[in-house]
Design a protein around this motif. Structure first.
Motif, PDB file in Angstrom:
ATOM      1  N   TYR A 192      -5.216   1.933   9.288  1.00 20.11           N
ATOM      2  CA  TYR A 192      -5.321   1.135   8.065  1.00 20.11           C
ATOM      3  C   TYR A 192      -5.290   2.066   6.841  1.00 20.11           C
ATOM      4  N   PRO A 193      -4.138   2.661   6.550  1.00 21.42           N
ATOM      5  CA  PRO A 193      -4.066   3.659   5.462  1.00 21.42           C
ATOM      6  C   PRO A 193      -4.313   3.101   4.072  1.00 21.42           C
ATOM      7  N   ARG A 194      -4.308   1.770   3.909  1.00 19.28           N
ATOM      8  CA  ARG A 194      -4.555   1.167   2.603  1.00 19.28           C
ATOM      9  C   ARG A 194      -6.033   0.855   2.362  1.00 19.28           C
ATOM     10  N   ARG A 195      -6.857   1.029   3.362  1.00 21.39           N
ATOM     11  CA  ARG A 195      -8.277   0.681   3.229  1.00 21.39           C
ATOM     12  C   ARG A 195      -9.036   1.802   2.503  1.00 21.39           C
ATOM     13  N   THR A 196      -9.336   1.564   1.244  1.00 19.85           N
ATOM     14  CA  THR A 196     -10.070   2.567   0.462  1.00 19.85           C
ATOM     15  C   THR A 196     -11.422   2.865   1.093  1.00 19.85           C
ATOM     16  N   GLY A 197     -12.053   1.855   1.668  1.00 18.59           N
ATOM     17  CA  GLY A 197     -13.366   2.050   2.290  1.00 18.59           C
ATOM     18  C   GLY A 197     -13.326   3.041   3.426  1.00 18.59           C
ATOM     19  N   PHE A 198     -12.258   3.005   4.247  1.00 12.83           N
ATOM     20  CA  PHE A 198     -12.143   3.957   5.352  1.00 12.83           C
ATOM     21  C   PHE A 198     -11.939   5.380   4.830  1.00 12.83           C
ATOM     22  N   LEU A 199     -11.159   5.510   3.749  1.00 10.27           N
ATOM     23  CA  LEU A 199     -10.975   6.838   3.150  1.00 10.27           C
ATOM     24  C   LEU A 199     -12.302   7.382   2.639  1.00 10.27           C
ATOM     25  N   LEU A 200     -13.061   6.558   1.930  1.00  9.62           N
ATOM     26  CA  LEU A 200     -14.334   7.025   1.374  1.00  9.62           C
ATOM     27  C   LEU A 200     -15.355   7.300   2.472  1.00  9.62           C
TER      28      LEU A 200
END
Length: 492
Positions: free
Chosen positions: A76-84
């Motif tokens: 899910y490369p668009r999920r900002t929550g996963f990046l953070l």
């Protein structure tokens, strides 16, 4: 209008309307996040002892959490929550690891800190909406990524301006050159050795210029890609995490037109995999590659059973890097060449505070010369020494110390830890701060050492209690072993 998957091979054709469609759905952060996730995986893969619990349960839990959120970010490369979440977990793991000698882990931590700080500021600015502007986040962290690469290359040059890096008998550049040249019988070729030394300066200088000369960014970009792709294959050390980190920072740094094209290629590949295998299909190439590399190495291990467990793991990931890093290099090179010369799109003006992050990092990398830490200062494989008021750097007759840590050099005579004795017998000296820090970790340990002709017998954490380093000194200062032999051989 949605963008249909655009095959990699079609990007070379003149089709301006198709490329322009990308502008409506282009998300630079999405082009970056898979590379950041892969860099995190390569970093964790090199720490097998942490993954299996050898360094404690908290360390193991954080390591596996980093792996989990790296995989989620790939899905899910668009999920900002996963990046953070990945960023926060990586920062927590780094804090648990402190003090950290690894330069690439320090660079990654600075970048993670910038991402988290920028996201927090944008979240506060969003107010009741409570959502983070991904475009603004992308634009802000691009500034930091480009600056970190420039700082890395600057100190990659500056620290190496010393007599021993320029010596073909001991230079760290030759240490990387030899395993690559050995299959061709050229490992002792003097011209090849000097070429390895001076090409390092040339490549890094071109890389710095190209980072900010956007029209012809491709020149330095492609040279850097080739350089960073090759060094892990030398198997001189675990370089996959460093090279994958650099690739990810470059993906953030390339001009917008090139980033758009990379996004389009990534979108085409991801869509094709999802159509055939579902969302989990985006992980199939990586899993297949890892299993294949593991099978190849295990077959070779049957023929060469003397290989250690660490060497087996290293070999598997070198093969993974050879394929995955090679594919990334080809795609990124194609993108760069297609945008040569690149349209110069002026980025939006960024807040002044964002520049403070790389500025502080730049200052911290001066630490070897002012008497502070000699590890984690972008002086990896530089042959540099600055201890005991001496230096081999050509721009200083003696280091301009502001702090006294590096002046306190001792020779271990006896110790409860035989490792310290072996290091001493190998001709190494220790910075007293590091001995004190290790004694504090093990109150039962003792060490006898000589400092400036005076012998201190069976020193312990208790006997040195009044001189023990405070928490900041313990967590932030870490020193290499001191080697007074000349010329100074390459260590790390």
């Amino acid at each position: 209008m949605t963008v249909s998957a655009i095959p990699f091979w079609n990007f070379g054709q003149s089709n301006p309307p198709r490329v322009k469609e990308l502008a409506y759905t282009y998300d630079g952060l999405t082009a970056f996040t898979p590379f950041w996730a892969l860099a995190a995986i390569f970093s964790i893969a090199g720490d097998t002892h942490g993954l299996i619990g050898y360094k404690g349960s908290a360390y193991m839990a954080l390591s596996w959490a980093v792996v989990l959120f790296s995989l989620l970010l790939l899905l899910y490369p668009r999920r900002t929550g996963f990046l953070l979440a990945l960023v926060a977990l990586s920062l927590a793991l780094y804090a648990l690891r402190l003090p950290v000698a690894s330069n690439n882990k320090t660079i990654a931590t600075v970048m993670n800190g910038a991402i988290l700080l920028s996201a927090a500021v944008l979240y506060v600015k969003a107010g009741r909406r409570g959502s983070i502007d991904r475009v603004a986040l992308y634009d802000q962290i691009r500034v930091v990524a480009r600056a970190l690469l420039a700082i890395m290359y600057f100190y990659g040059i500056f620290h190496k301006i010393n007599t021993d890096f320029l010596d073909p008998a001991v230079s760290c550049a030759v240490g990387l050159y030899v395993p690559l040249a050995r299959p061709f019988g050229l490992e002792d070729n003097l011209f090849g050795r000097y070429l390895a030394i001076y090409s390092t300066f040339v490549i890094e200088a071109i890389a710095i210029v190209s980072l900010y000369w956007k029209r012809y960014f491709a020149v330095g970009f492609i040279l850097a890609l080739i350089f960073h792709y090759i060094i892990p294959i030398s198997a001189y050390s675990w370089y996959m995490d460093f090279s994958s980190l650099v690739f990810a920072l470059y993906v953030l740094s390339i001009p917008t037109p090139a980033s758009k094209m990379l996004y389009g290629i990534s979108l085409g590949v991801a869509n094709a995999l999802r159509e055939n295998f579902g969302r989990i299909g985006t992980l199939i190439p990586g899993v297949s590659l890892l299993l294949t590399a593991g099978a190849v190495v295990m077959i070779l291990t049957l023929a060469f059973p003397e290989r250690s467990f660490d060497m087996i793991v290293h070999s598997i990931w070198v093969l993974v890097w050879a394929v995955a890093g090679g594919a990334a290099m080809v795609v990124l090179t194609y993108v760069a060449l297609w945008n040569l010369p690149c349209e110069n799109v002026s980025p939006p003006r960024q807040p002044a505070w964002i520049y403070a992050v790389p500025a502080l990092f730049f200052i911290s990398c001066l630490s070897p010369y002012v008497g502070l830490k000699t590890e984690s200062s972008i002086n990896m494989f530089s042959n540099l020494h600055t201890e005991a008021g001496q230096t081999n750097h050509l721009l200083f007759s003696k280091p301009p110390y502001l702090f006294n840590y590096q002046n306190e050099v001792v020779k271990v005579v006896e110790a409860s830890d035989p490792h310290w004795v072996r290091q001493s017998q190998a001709g190494n000296f220790h910075i007293l701060h590091d001995l004190k820090r290790q004694l504090r970790w093990n109150p039962q340990a003792w060490v006898t050492y000589v400092q400036e002709g005076a012998t201190v017998t069976r020193a312990t954490a208790a006997s040195l209690a009044a001189e023990m380093p405070n928490i900041l000194e313990r967590k932030l200062l870490i020193f290499k072993l001191v080697d007074f032999s000349r010329p100074k051989v390459c260590t790390h």
